[in-house]
Design an enzyme around this catalytic site. Sequence first.
Site, PDB file in Angstrom:
ATOM      1  N   ILE A 153      22.863  -1.931  10.918  1.00 57.18           N
ATOM      2  CA  ILE A 153      23.619  -2.421  12.073  1.00 57.18           C
ATOM      3  C   ILE A 153      22.660  -3.120  13.049  1.00 57.18           C
ATOM      4  CG2 ILE A 153      25.125  -1.778  13.993  1.00 57.18           C
ATOM      5  CD1 ILE A 153      25.830   0.761  12.454  1.00 57.18           C
TER       6      ILE A 153
ATOM      7  N   ALA B 144       0.836  -1.197   0.000  1.00 55.22           N
ATOM      8  CA  ALA B 144       0.000   0.000   0.000  1.00 55.22           C
ATOM      9  C   ALA B 144       0.874   1.251   0.000  1.00 55.22           C
ATOM     10  CB  ALA B 144      -0.917   0.010   1.223  1.00 55.22           C
TER      11      ALA B 144
ATOM     12  N   LYS C 153      16.728   8.165  18.320  1.00 50.88           N
ATOM     13  CA  LYS C 153      17.379   6.855  18.332  1.00 50.88           C
ATOM     14  C   LYS C 153      18.003   6.561  19.689  1.00 50.88           C
ATOM     15  CE  LYS C 153      18.343   7.183  13.380  1.00 50.88           C
ATOM     16  NZ  LYS C 153      19.361   7.462  12.348  1.00 50.88           N
TER      17      LYS C 153
END
Length: 441
Positions: free
Chosen positions: A136, A43, A205
């Site tokens: 990673i 989608a 992060k």
Amino acid sequence: METIKVGLIGFGTIGTGVARLLLEQAKRISLKTGKNVKLVKIADTDVTRPRNVKLPKGILTTDYHDILNDPEISVVVQLIGGTGIEREIMLEMLAAGKNIVTANKALLATCGEEIFNAARKKGCSVAFEAAVGGGIPIIAAISESLAANEIQSIHAILNGTCNFILSNMEENGSDYAPTLAEAQRLGFAEANPAMDVEGSDTAQKLAILSHIAFGVRVNWKNIPKVGIETVSGVDFRYAKLLGYSIKLLATARRIKGKRSEHDKLELSVSPTLVSRKSPLGEVKGAFNAVSVMGDAVGHSFYYGLGAGEMPTASAVVADVIDTIVGRTKITFQTLDLFDQEKLPADGIALAAPEDTTGRYYLRVTVEDRAGVMAEIADVLGKAGISIASLIQEDSAEQNAKRVSLIIMTHETTEGAVSNAIAQINKMKCVKTRTMKMRIYG
């Protein structure tokens, strides 16, 4: 062989890579899962733009409800960014009992508790390896491979755009603005690079990594951060002279409590002088790297491309495989991620930024006259800051009326340095705002 049907929402660069792996490497994935893994629906709002992948007929749709309402689709890869409609779609998918694989770091960093609690209620899982560090495998490393360790610290380069810009400034001796323009021309920086260069992407992060490694729940907006716009070409010249490189460094550091006190956690994102002798100091270009210190394993280092079509798609499809095999569900249930009723076992709390300690690089631009150095040293001394080394730039290399003082401090507190700089910046002899960077390694 049992067939597992997968839906994909978001058919941009990463989505294209995911589709390629699922379609072109179906045999490889089948061997790793023991299932026939079939991508049955994609989608996206744009289904006409050419992509570098050959798709079966009828697989594309502009309506994500075609995935939501298909009871045979048990795994949904959601690769649209943001926290608006993206949040609503993910909650709908979880309510329908579908397992999620995502790379949306902003959504997890902002709405992680809501998303993960919704998954728990339906007995579903959320996998998100690609949300931090691209290709990673740092999420798996910390949550699984290093599970026997008490994590002492994480120091990481988590934004390829920033590292590309800083690496080029260092190599070419250029300033920030022209280097950013070149990065945009080459496609390494967005037209609006604010989330990257201001440190927000890195802070999101870091919030995710800190939750997994230390059990803390922190709003990424509350993590102290400084962007790379403040770094000048002259800073690279002196950093090199002193044996350092400059990186946008994400730091999560455990501060051991005294006697009966709980440990505390220092969090920050800022341009940092990193020793060229350390592995992080050698990370160039658009690469990412994460340095982790565990009490049992010691130092471990993870390095690779932090973005891009196939590196990120590699992490996404690995999560799809783990979800199908059942590893994701076990980890998801064991870690109790973002569970508001669970507190870290050791009661670790966030440290006040002003109480964190470290060594600092200061660049003070002052008028070129006798006695100025003594005036600056007096302010630092009264603040309890000891000078480890000092370099005065030759006035012949600059405007004859101004010189730069490059000061490296011994270990001190963030509060002491900030207060001293506030006083220094008010001095008549100081001509520009003082540049401050932490030192690592």
